[in-house]
Scaffold this motif. Structure first.
Motif, PDB file in Angstrom:
ATOM      1  N   GLU A  66       0.352  -1.540   0.146  1.00  0.00           N
ATOM      2  CA  GLU A  66      -0.023   0.061  -0.179  1.00  0.00           C
ATOM      3  C   GLU A  66       0.947   1.202   0.028  1.00  0.00           C
ATOM      4  OE1 GLU A  66      -1.520   1.079   4.462  1.00  0.00           O
ATOM      5  OE2 GLU A  66      -2.314  -0.455   3.557  1.00  0.00           O
ATOM      6  N   TYR A  67       0.265   2.545  -0.101  1.00  0.00           N
ATOM      7  CA  TYR A  67       1.200   3.554  -0.469  1.00  0.00           C
ATOM      8  C   TYR A  67       0.118   4.497   0.470  1.00  0.00           C
ATOM      9  CZ  TYR A  67       2.192   8.047  -1.616  1.00  0.00           C
ATOM     10  OH  TYR A  67       2.708   9.483  -1.348  1.00  0.00           O
ATOM     11  N   THR A  68       0.523   5.249   1.554  1.00  0.00           N
ATOM     12  CA  THR A  68      -0.267   6.126   2.654  1.00  0.00           C
ATOM     13  C   THR A  68       0.530   7.465   3.388  1.00  0.00           C
ATOM     14  OG1 THR A  68      -1.388   3.813   3.661  1.00  0.00           O
ATOM     15  CG2 THR A  68      -0.672   5.792   4.573  1.00  0.00           C
ATOM     16  N   ARG A  69      -0.300   8.224   2.971  1.00  0.00           N
ATOM     17  CA  ARG A  69       0.008   9.569   3.391  1.00  0.00           C
ATOM     18  C   ARG A  69      -0.529   9.515   4.693  1.00  0.00           C
ATOM     19  NH1 ARG A  69      -0.063  14.698   0.441  1.00  0.00           N
ATOM     20  NH2 ARG A  69       2.506  13.637  -0.100  1.00  0.00           N
ATOM     21  N   PHE A  70       1.061   8.961   6.094  1.00  0.00           N
ATOM     22  CA  PHE A  70       0.903   8.943   7.186  1.00  0.00           C
ATOM     23  C   PHE A  70       0.340  10.240   7.765  1.00  0.00           C
ATOM     24  CE2 PHE A  70       2.381   4.864   7.245  1.00  0.00           C
ATOM     25  CZ  PHE A  70       1.662   4.435   7.805  1.00  0.00           C
ATOM     26  N   ILE A  71       1.260  11.789   7.632  1.00  0.00           N
ATOM     27  CA  ILE A  71       1.350  12.693   7.964  1.00  0.00           C
ATOM     28  C   ILE A  71       1.016  14.070   6.420  1.00  0.00           C
ATOM     29  CG2 ILE A  71       2.752  14.715  10.053  1.00  0.00           C
ATOM     30  CD1 ILE A  71       1.491  11.914  11.273  1.00  0.00           C
ATOM     31  N   SER A  72       1.013  14.839   7.131  1.00  0.00           N
ATOM     32  CA  SER A  72       0.266  16.124   6.174  1.00  0.00           C
ATOM     33  C   SER A  72       0.384  17.508   6.836  1.00  0.00           C
ATOM     34  CB  SER A  72      -0.616  15.563   4.507  1.00  0.00           C
ATOM     35  OG  SER A  72      -0.918  17.083   3.788  1.00  0.00           O
ATOM     36  N   ARG A  73       1.140  17.738   7.365  1.00  0.00           N
ATOM     37  CA  ARG A  73       0.840  19.339   8.090  1.00  0.00           C
ATOM     38  C   ARG A  73       1.460  19.963   6.948  1.00  0.00           C
ATOM     39  NH1 ARG A  73       0.887  17.655  13.697  1.00  0.00           N
ATOM     40  NH2 ARG A  73       0.892  19.781  13.817  1.00  0.00           N
ATOM     41  N   LYS A  74       1.766  21.678   7.738  1.00  0.00           N
ATOM     42  CA  LYS A  74       2.354  22.566   6.980  1.00  0.00           C
ATOM     43  C   LYS A  74       3.395  22.896   6.545  1.00  0.00           C
ATOM     44  CE  LYS A  74       2.308  25.654  10.722  1.00  0.00           C
ATOM     45  NZ  LYS A  74       2.244  27.456  11.226  1.00  0.00           N
ATOM     46  N   ASN A  75       4.281  22.573   7.576  1.00  0.00           N
ATOM     47  CA  ASN A  75       5.842  22.103   7.109  1.00  0.00           C
ATOM     48  C   ASN A  75       6.261  20.586   7.041  1.00  0.00           C
ATOM     49  OD1 ASN A  75       5.241  20.931   9.741  1.00  0.00           O
ATOM     50  ND2 ASN A  75       6.798  22.001  11.069  1.00  0.00           N
ATOM     51  N   VAL A  76       5.569  19.690   7.223  1.00  0.00           N
ATOM     52  CA  VAL A  76       6.554  18.305   6.524  1.00  0.00           C
ATOM     53  C   VAL A  76       5.029  17.283   6.059  1.00  0.00           C
ATOM     54  CG1 VAL A  76       6.361  17.335   8.634  1.00  0.00           C
ATOM     55  CG2 VAL A  76       8.096  16.268   7.427  1.00  0.00           C
ATOM     56  N   ASP A  77       6.077  16.555   5.134  1.00  0.00           N
ATOM     57  CA  ASP A  77       4.707  15.613   5.142  1.00  0.00           C
ATOM     58  C   ASP A  77       5.280  14.175   5.290  1.00  0.00           C
ATOM     59  OD1 ASP A  77       2.699  17.209   3.568  1.00  0.00           O
ATOM     60  OD2 ASP A  77       3.613  17.041   1.490  1.00  0.00           O
ATOM     61  N   ILE A  78       4.750  13.037   5.263  1.00  0.00           N
ATOM     62  CA  ILE A  78       5.702  12.343   5.733  1.00  0.00           C
ATOM     63  C   ILE A  78       4.830  10.882   4.567  1.00  0.00           C
ATOM     64  CG2 ILE A  78       6.163  10.062   6.923  1.00  0.00           C
ATOM     65  CD1 ILE A  78       6.157  12.492   9.200  1.00  0.00           C
ATOM     66  N   ASP A  79       5.101  10.199   3.738  1.00  0.00           N
ATOM     67  CA  ASP A  79       4.565   9.037   3.195  1.00  0.00           C
ATOM     68  C   ASP A  79       5.478   7.823   3.125  1.00  0.00           C
ATOM     69  OD1 ASP A  79       2.779  11.124   2.031  1.00  0.00           O
ATOM     70  OD2 ASP A  79       4.358  11.594   0.322  1.00  0.00           O
ATOM     71  N   ALA A  80       4.257   6.844   2.672  1.00  0.00           N
ATOM     72  CA  ALA A  80       4.859   5.650   3.392  1.00  0.00           C
ATOM     73  C   ALA A  80       4.422   4.563   2.409  1.00  0.00           C
ATOM     74  CB  ALA A  80       5.134   5.012   4.169  1.00  0.00           C
TER      75      ALA A  80
END
Length: 183
Positions: free
Chosen positions: A160-174
């Protein structure tokens, strides 16, 4: 983009209740995860590739819906923009509406909440500085699962591809790979 929680709940309920006749008892499963994360600060060019290992527990009340909890920890650190970046741990809860495509293949969506703790360390003029970042955010993604759906129990493999965190200063995709045992 703000998630539409009422729509997500309605679609999940339709999948759950439409399948009650096809599966009398829920299936439970547990497994192991490996994730390759892309830590991408929005104010700086580039990204850091991080790795995590984790576990998950789930229940599948119908062929069309599953609910899952996950927890994991970081594996090492990476240098990015002069700092060492490390995932300490994460955990989350997710709904997985699914669509069986074939006896052995199904696709699914991921929607839920992830909490993560990130450690950023830097050494300046002989002094070490460490900053801890915590984030709780809505997570979403999509995946495929390989499992014999006509057989009770057994092993499944998912990607799977997931966007775990999407904040104004950082994105964390997995990009997450998992192996599960259904019982």
């Amino acid at each position: 983009m703000k998630p539409n929680y009422p729509l997500l709940a309605a679609v999940s309920a339709v999948f759950l209740f439409s399948a009650q006749e096809t599966q009398a008892r829920p299936t439970f499963y547990a497994g192991l995860d490996y994730a390759h994360l892309d830590f991408n600060p929005t104010e700086q060019p580039g990204s850091a590739n991080l790795h995590t290992a984790g576990v998950h527990l789930g229940v599948q009340p119908s062929p069309y819906l599953a609910a899952e909890i996950r927890a994991g920890t970081g594996m090492g650190s990476k240098t990015f923009a002069g700092s060492d970046v490390k995932i300490n741990h994460y955990y989350g809860a997710y709904l997985l509406p699914q669509l069986p495509l074939h006896r052995y293949l199904s696709t699914y969506l991921v929607a839920g909440t992830t909490y993560g703790k990130l450690e950023i360390s830097r050494s300046l003029y002989g002094h070490n500085y460490t900053r801890i970042e915590r984030a709780l955010d809505f997570s979403y993604g999509a995946g495929i699962r390989i499992k014999d759906h006509e057989q009770k129990g057994g092993v499944s493999i998912a990607l799977e591809y997931t966007r775990f965190i999407s904040r104004k200063n950082v994105d964390i995709d997995a990009l997450l790979m998992s192996v599960s045992y259904h019982f």
